[in-house]
Design a protein around this motif. Sequence first.
Motif, PDB file in Angstrom:
ATOM      1  N   TYR A   1       2.166   6.452   9.256  1.00  0.00           N
ATOM      2  CA  TYR A   1       1.997   6.177  10.682  1.00  0.00           C
ATOM      3  C   TYR A   1       2.876   7.090  11.523  1.00  0.00           C
ATOM      4  O   TYR A   1       4.010   7.381  11.150  1.00  0.00           O
ATOM      5  CB  TYR A   1       2.347   4.710  10.973  1.00  0.00           C
TER       6      TYR A   1
ATOM      7  N   THR B   1      -7.261   3.546  14.735  1.00  0.00           N
ATOM      8  CA  THR B   1      -6.422   2.374  14.950  1.00  0.00           C
ATOM      9  C   THR B   1      -5.091   2.780  15.547  1.00  0.00           C
ATOM     10  O   THR B   1      -4.453   3.720  15.061  1.00  0.00           O
ATOM     11  CB  THR B   1      -6.165   1.619  13.629  1.00  0.00           C
TER      12      THR B   1
ATOM     13  N   THR C   1       3.565  -1.429   4.101  1.00  0.00           N
ATOM     14  CA  THR C   1       2.187  -1.622   4.545  1.00  0.00           C
ATOM     15  C   THR C   1       1.386  -2.272   3.440  1.00  0.00           C
ATOM     16  O   THR C   1       1.517  -1.920   2.283  1.00  0.00           O
ATOM     17  CB  THR C   1       1.518  -0.277   4.874  1.00  0.00           C
TER      18      THR C   1
ATOM     19  N   GLN D   1      -3.309  -2.667   7.208  1.00  0.00           N
ATOM     20  CA  GLN D   1      -2.667  -1.567   7.907  1.00  0.00           C
ATOM     21  C   GLN D   1      -1.421  -1.931   8.681  1.00  0.00           C
ATOM     22  O   GLN D   1      -0.800  -1.076   9.278  1.00  0.00           O
ATOM     23  CB  GLN D   1      -3.638  -0.873   8.865  1.00  0.00           C
ATOM     24  N   LYS D   2      -1.069  -3.163   8.733  1.00  0.00           N
ATOM     25  CA  LYS D   2       0.084  -3.535   9.526  1.00  0.00           C
ATOM     26  C   LYS D   2       1.374  -3.144   8.822  1.00  0.00           C
ATOM     27  O   LYS D   2       1.558  -3.387   7.642  1.00  0.00           O
ATOM     28  CB  LYS D   2       0.106  -5.043   9.765  1.00  0.00           C
ATOM     29  N   LEU D   3       2.253  -2.549   9.609  1.00  0.00           N
ATOM     30  CA  LEU D   3       3.584  -2.234   9.102  1.00  0.00           C
ATOM     31  C   LEU D   3       4.483  -3.446   9.300  1.00  0.00           C
ATOM     32  O   LEU D   3       4.506  -4.028  10.380  1.00  0.00           O
ATOM     33  CB  LEU D   3       4.186  -1.057   9.865  1.00  0.00           C
TER      34      LEU D   3
ATOM     35  N   GLN E   1       7.347   3.269   4.049  1.00  0.00           N
ATOM     36  CA  GLN E   1       7.704   4.399   4.891  1.00  0.00           C
ATOM     37  C   GLN E   1       9.114   4.201   5.431  1.00  0.00           C
ATOM     38  O   GLN E   1       9.475   3.095   5.854  1.00  0.00           O
ATOM     39  CB  GLN E   1       6.688   4.519   6.041  1.00  0.00           C
TER      40      GLN E   1
ATOM     41  N   THR F   1      -3.025  -4.870  17.504  1.00  0.00           N
ATOM     42  CA  THR F   1      -3.691  -3.756  16.841  1.00  0.00           C
ATOM     43  C   THR F   1      -4.905  -3.387  17.672  1.00  0.00           C
ATOM     44  O   THR F   1      -5.733  -4.257  18.009  1.00  0.00           O
ATOM     45  CB  THR F   1      -4.122  -4.158  15.429  1.00  0.00           C
TER      46      THR F   1
ATOM     47  N   TYR G   1       0.843  -1.193   0.000  1.00  0.00           N
ATOM     48  CA  TYR G   1       0.000   0.000   0.000  1.00  0.00           C
ATOM     49  C   TYR G   1       0.873   1.237   0.000  1.00  0.00           C
ATOM     50  O   TYR G   1       0.650   2.189  -0.742  1.00  0.00           O
ATOM     51  CB  TYR G   1      -0.905  -0.045   1.226  1.00  0.00           C
ATOM     52  N   ASN G   2       1.864   1.242   0.874  1.00  0.00           N
ATOM     53  CA  ASN G   2       2.890   2.270   0.842  1.00  0.00           C
ATOM     54  C   ASN G   2       4.135   1.778   1.553  1.00  0.00           C
ATOM     55  O   ASN G   2       4.136   0.724   2.186  1.00  0.00           O
ATOM     56  CB  ASN G   2       2.404   3.603   1.418  1.00  0.00           C
TER      57      ASN G   2
ATOM     58  N   PHE H   1      -1.396   0.934  17.268  1.00  0.00           N
ATOM     59  CA  PHE H   1      -0.616  -0.293  17.265  1.00  0.00           C
ATOM     60  C   PHE H   1       0.384  -0.270  18.415  1.00  0.00           C
ATOM     61  O   PHE H   1       0.941   0.778  18.744  1.00  0.00           O
ATOM     62  CB  PHE H   1       0.154  -0.432  15.942  1.00  0.00           C
TER      63      PHE H   1
ATOM     64  N   LEU I   1       5.406  -6.260  16.185  1.00  0.00           N
ATOM     65  CA  LEU I   1       4.023  -5.877  16.432  1.00  0.00           C
ATOM     66  C   LEU I   1       3.410  -6.824  17.462  1.00  0.00           C
ATOM     67  O   LEU I   1       3.471  -8.043  17.312  1.00  0.00           O
ATOM     68  CB  LEU I   1       3.218  -5.914  15.132  1.00  0.00           C
TER      69      LEU I   1
ATOM     70  N   ASP J   1      -2.614   5.518  13.394  1.00  0.00           N
ATOM     71  CA  ASP J   1      -2.940   5.716  11.982  1.00  0.00           C
ATOM     72  C   ASP J   1      -4.035   6.768  11.903  1.00  0.00           C
ATOM     73  O   ASP J   1      -5.109   6.582  12.473  1.00  0.00           O
ATOM     74  CB  ASP J   1      -3.410   4.391  11.390  1.00  0.00           C
TER      75      ASP J   1
ATOM     76  N   TYR K   1       3.946  -2.010  19.794  1.00  0.00           N
ATOM     77  CA  TYR K   1       5.131  -2.765  19.396  1.00  0.00           C
ATOM     78  C   TYR K   1       6.031  -2.981  20.603  1.00  0.00           C
ATOM     79  O   TYR K   1       6.031  -2.210  21.560  1.00  0.00           O
ATOM     80  CB  TYR K   1       5.940  -1.995  18.344  1.00  0.00           C
TER      81      TYR K   1
ATOM     82  N   ALA L   1      -4.186   8.260   3.500  1.00  0.00           N
ATOM     83  CA  ALA L   1      -3.209   7.484   2.734  1.00  0.00           C
ATOM     84  C   ALA L   1      -1.866   8.171   2.600  1.00  0.00           C
ATOM     85  O   ALA L   1      -0.832   7.523   2.565  1.00  0.00           O
ATOM     86  CB  ALA L   1      -3.768   7.182   1.350  1.00  0.00           C
TER      87      ALA L   1
END
Lengths: 111, 116
Positions: free
Chosen positions: B105, B32, A93, A97-99, A34, B49, A31-32, B34, B46, B97, B36, B101
């Motif tokens: 993050y 959302t 991602t 949504q998980k990195l 980073q 979530t 998706y992207n 997260f 991770l 998040d 870690y 788009a």
Amino acid sequence: KQEVTQIPAALSVPEGENLVLNCSFTDSAIYNLQWFRQDPGKGLTSLLLIQSSQREQTSGRLNASLDKSSGRSTLYIAASQPGDSATYLCAATKGAQKLVFGQGTRLTINP
Amino acid sequence: GAVVSQHPSRVICKSGTSVKIECRSLDFQATTMFWYRQFPKQSLMLMATSNEGSKATYEQGVEKDKFLINHASLTLSTLTVTSAHPEDSSFYICSADRGEANYGYTFGSGTRLTVV
């Protein structure tokens, strides 16, 4: 399952040099992507975000590129400075949504 | 914009006690968040979530009864390490998040937990 790899694990260069950090990912349907910077004992600072439809992003002396077809991203740092010393992490991602992070490159810029 | 505040930055607790870590999005709403965990010289793992108003989704191998996550509002998620043991000592980092788009993050500054 997405896997992200960063090479090299550590890099030490003299001040003023231009350098490239590499990041590869196994699943091109991202998706992207980073790039982050982490100083010792600190959280992550976002440097650049490249969306899947983009090929590169620039911020100051930093330029990140993305080639989904080859599963690679690079972070280019121009005219490196001692203050650039840190660990650089890339993360991809997809969907949920998980990195997924690489292991990072520990960069040292020597004065 | 897009600031995430994490508190405390450092905490030392005795074995058997519980510790709560807070993660707040200061200038945006985060549906959302997260959590870690990071071991020395390793990347981020991770743990879970956290979605506002619903139960957290834990990654495989993470004990949900050990690491309690609550996301009571769009700006606050908490991680409680229950009955802490020395092996829980680690660096814990949250991220949020903002659902845009082109924003990616945003991470908190991390919490160094030491269990003695």
